[in-house]
Motif scaffolding. Structure first.
Motif, PDB file in Angstrom:
ATOM      1  N   UNK A   1      33.154  38.728  29.596  1.00 23.53           N
ATOM      2  CA  UNK A   1      32.308  37.553  29.405  1.00 23.53           C
ATOM      3  C   UNK A   1      30.865  37.965  29.180  1.00 23.53           C
ATOM      4  N   UNK A   2      30.379  38.922  29.981  1.00 22.61           N
ATOM      5  CA  UNK A   2      28.998  39.369  29.845  1.00 22.61           C
ATOM      6  C   UNK A   2      28.750  40.042  28.493  1.00 22.61           C
ATOM      7  N   UNK A   3      29.709  40.820  28.006  1.00 24.06           N
ATOM      8  CA  UNK A   3      29.568  41.427  26.684  1.00 24.06           C
ATOM      9  C   UNK A   3      29.503  40.359  25.598  1.00 24.06           C
ATOM     10  N   UNK A   4      30.294  39.313  25.751  1.00 23.78           N
ATOM     11  CA  UNK A   4      30.266  38.225  24.783  1.00 23.78           C
ATOM     12  C   UNK A   4      28.917  37.503  24.813  1.00 23.78           C
ATOM     13  N   UNK A   5      28.364  37.318  25.991  1.00 28.86           N
ATOM     14  CA  UNK A   5      27.073  36.651  26.102  1.00 28.86           C
ATOM     15  C   UNK A   5      25.968  37.429  25.392  1.00 28.86           C
ATOM     16  N   UNK A   6      25.998  38.768  25.495  1.00 28.61           N
ATOM     17  CA  UNK A   6      24.933  39.602  24.938  1.00 28.61           C
ATOM     18  C   UNK A   6      25.371  40.352  23.687  1.00 28.61           C
ATOM     19  N   UNK A   7      26.380  39.842  23.007  1.00 32.00           N
ATOM     20  CA  UNK A   7      26.817  40.459  21.768  1.00 32.00           C
ATOM     21  C   UNK A   7      25.688  40.461  20.741  1.00 32.00           C
ATOM     22  N   UNK A   8      25.560  41.578  19.999  1.00 31.04           N
ATOM     23  CA  UNK A   8      24.432  41.744  19.082  1.00 31.04           C
ATOM     24  C   UNK A   8      24.435  40.713  17.965  1.00 31.04           C
ATOM     25  N   UNK A   9      25.583  40.455  17.384  1.00 34.54           N
ATOM     26  CA  UNK A   9      25.633  39.592  16.201  1.00 34.54           C
ATOM     27  C   UNK A   9      25.755  38.107  16.538  1.00 34.54           C
ATOM     28  N   UNK A  10      26.682  37.774  17.408  1.00 34.32           N
ATOM     29  CA  UNK A  10      26.927  36.351  17.673  1.00 34.32           C
ATOM     30  C   UNK A  10      26.928  36.028  19.158  1.00 34.32           C
ATOM     31  N   UNK A  11      26.166  36.781  19.942  1.00 35.79           N
ATOM     32  CA  UNK A  11      26.094  36.521  21.377  1.00 35.79           C
ATOM     33  C   UNK A  11      25.358  35.231  21.685  1.00 35.79           C
ATOM     34  N   UNK A  12      25.750  34.603  22.769  1.00 31.98           N
ATOM     35  CA  UNK A  12      25.142  33.321  23.152  1.00 31.98           C
ATOM     36  C   UNK A  12      23.659  33.487  23.456  1.00 31.98           C
ATOM     37  N   UNK A  13      23.299  34.562  24.155  1.00 35.94           N
ATOM     38  CA  UNK A  13      21.897  34.759  24.548  1.00 35.94           C
ATOM     39  C   UNK A  13      21.015  34.928  23.321  1.00 35.94           C
ATOM     40  N   UNK A  14      21.416  35.776  22.371  1.00 34.40           N
ATOM     41  CA  UNK A  14      20.632  35.968  21.157  1.00 34.40           C
ATOM     42  C   UNK A  14      20.527  34.676  20.351  1.00 34.40           C
ATOM     43  N   UNK A  15      21.624  33.952  20.253  1.00 35.33           N
ATOM     44  CA  UNK A  15      21.627  32.697  19.490  1.00 35.33           C
ATOM     45  C   UNK A  15      20.655  31.687  20.085  1.00 35.33           C
ATOM     46  N   UNK A  16      20.673  31.559  21.400  1.00 37.16           N
ATOM     47  CA  UNK A  16      19.784  30.598  22.076  1.00 37.16           C
ATOM     48  C   UNK A  16      18.328  31.014  21.920  1.00 37.16           C
ATOM     49  N   UNK A  17      18.034  32.298  22.095  1.00 37.48           N
ATOM     50  CA  UNK A  17      16.649  32.766  21.988  1.00 37.48           C
ATOM     51  C   UNK A  17      16.098  32.592  20.577  1.00 37.48           C
ATOM     52  N   UNK A  18      16.917  32.884  19.575  1.00 37.10           N
ATOM     53  CA  UNK A  18      16.483  32.685  18.192  1.00 37.10           C
ATOM     54  C   UNK A  18      16.253  31.208  17.910  1.00 37.10           C
ATOM     55  N   UNK A  19      17.135  30.342  18.441  1.00 41.98           N
ATOM     56  CA  UNK A  19      16.976  28.898  18.249  1.00 41.98           C
ATOM     57  C   UNK A  19      15.694  28.382  18.894  1.00 41.98           C
ATOM     58  N   UNK A  20      15.242  29.062  19.954  1.00 43.88           N
ATOM     59  CA  UNK A  20      14.004  28.666  20.633  1.00 43.88           C
ATOM     60  C   UNK A  20      12.764  29.225  19.947  1.00 43.88           C
ATOM     61  N   UNK A  21      12.958  30.006  18.882  1.00 46.78           N
ATOM     62  CA  UNK A  21      11.819  30.523  18.119  1.00 46.78           C
ATOM     63  C   UNK A  21      11.518  31.992  18.324  1.00 46.78           C
TER      64      UNK A  21
END
Length: 308
Positions: free
Chosen positions: A134-154
């Motif tokens: 689960x943690x690897x999925x959250x911080x996945x380089x290409x489609x991870x949830x954390x990266x997606x949310x941070x990019x969406x926030x600017x």
């Protein structure tokens, strides 16, 4: 009268020895499963293993050479310092969050407390490999949830950001994984201790004008100090010996040479490089360090048993 007293002595002696007899099977299992590997590892730390040993040749006895090489290797000391710093930070955060969660459970309504307990129990019982997925999925380089949310926030700098390639962010993730799995046990043990406190003492402190923080640090903390000490010592020992979380995250993209801790370092030089002698030497050094910490834990257990 003397005959009655003498006849009671064997019965009393049998009752005193009963716990020892009941514990003998467990002691025997520990000696067989842990004693033999430990003794074998101890002797291996004084031997040199190479290609010849793969064809059945006996290992060469080199006395303390493995320890000299390990202790004179700057890489080992870098791993040692990294392990101690990681252990200190993670264990401290685990204890703080666990205590805060335990205090929170004493203040929230029963339905919310039960829900929190169930959530914490599931987090603690989940296997490490499952949670790491689960943690690897959250911080996945290409489609991870954390990266997606941070990019969406600017925060565009986190687009395709590789968290595991940087040692700093690697250990942030590794620390979060370890803490997430360790906080529930601390919370449950501290909560059980807090709920056993004498309410009259807390009421007396409140009547004397002590605020919440003063009551916690002057009354609650001293009364649950033995439990905090024991849990803290166990947490330090576990975090110093961490392996699975670091190893899996290294396989997922971490730079091994920059993220090794003692557990993964022993695995790398022992099994990865086939240098069983030096690997065993590092393992014995780690064992001595763990025993030094365990000694304080055992002393506290004996002290509590004496006071009981």
């Amino acid at each position: 009268m003397s005959t009655t007293v003498s006849s009671r002595r064997p019965a009393i002696r049998r009752r005193q020895l009963l716990p020892l007899w009941l514990g003998l099977p467990a002691i025997a299992i520990v000696l067989v499963t842990q004693g033999y590997p430990l003794v074998t590892q101890f002797f291996m730390s004084f031997q040199k293993f190479g290609l010849a040993q793969q064809f059945g040749q006996p290992a060469e006895w080199i006395a303390l050479d493995n320890y000299v090489r390990v202790l004179s290797d700057p890489v080992f000391w870098g791993v040692m310092i990294r392990s101690i710093v990681f252990c200190a930070i993670v264990a401290t955060l685990t204890m703080v969050l666990g205590v805060l969660a335990a205090l929170l459970m004493t203040k929230i309504p029963t339905p919310a407390r039960v829900l929190l307990q169930v959530a914490m129990l599931l987090a603690w019982a989940m296997p490490h490999l499952s949670s790491l997925t689960v943690w690897q999925w959250l911080f996945n380089t290409r489609n991870g949830v954390v990266n997606t949310v941070l990019v969406a926030l600017g925060f565009e700098q986190f687009h395709n950001y590789a968290w595991l390639l940087e040692p700093g962010s690697f250990f942030v993730i590794a620390g979060a994984v370890v803490i997430w799995g360790s906080v529930p046990l601390v919370m449950f043990m501290v909560y059980a201790s807090v709920t056993q406190l004498d309410e009259s003492v807390m009421e007396a402190a409140h009547l004397d004008g002590a605020g919440p923080f003063r009551r916690f640090f002057s009354v609650t903390m001293p009364m649950i100090a033995p439990v905090l000490f024991l849990v803290g010592m166990l947490q330090i020992i576990w975090d110093l010996r961490v392996f699975t979380q670091i190893s899996v995250l290294q396989d997922a993209g971490g730079v091994t040479s920059e993220t090794n801790v003692l557990g993964t370092y022993i695995y790398e030089i022992g099994l990865g490089q086939g240098n069983y002698g030096q690997g065993s030497a590092v393992a014995m050094i780690m064992l001595v360090l763990t025993l030094a910490l365990t000694a304080g834990y055992v002393r506290q257990l004996l002290k509590n048993a004496t006071q009981a």
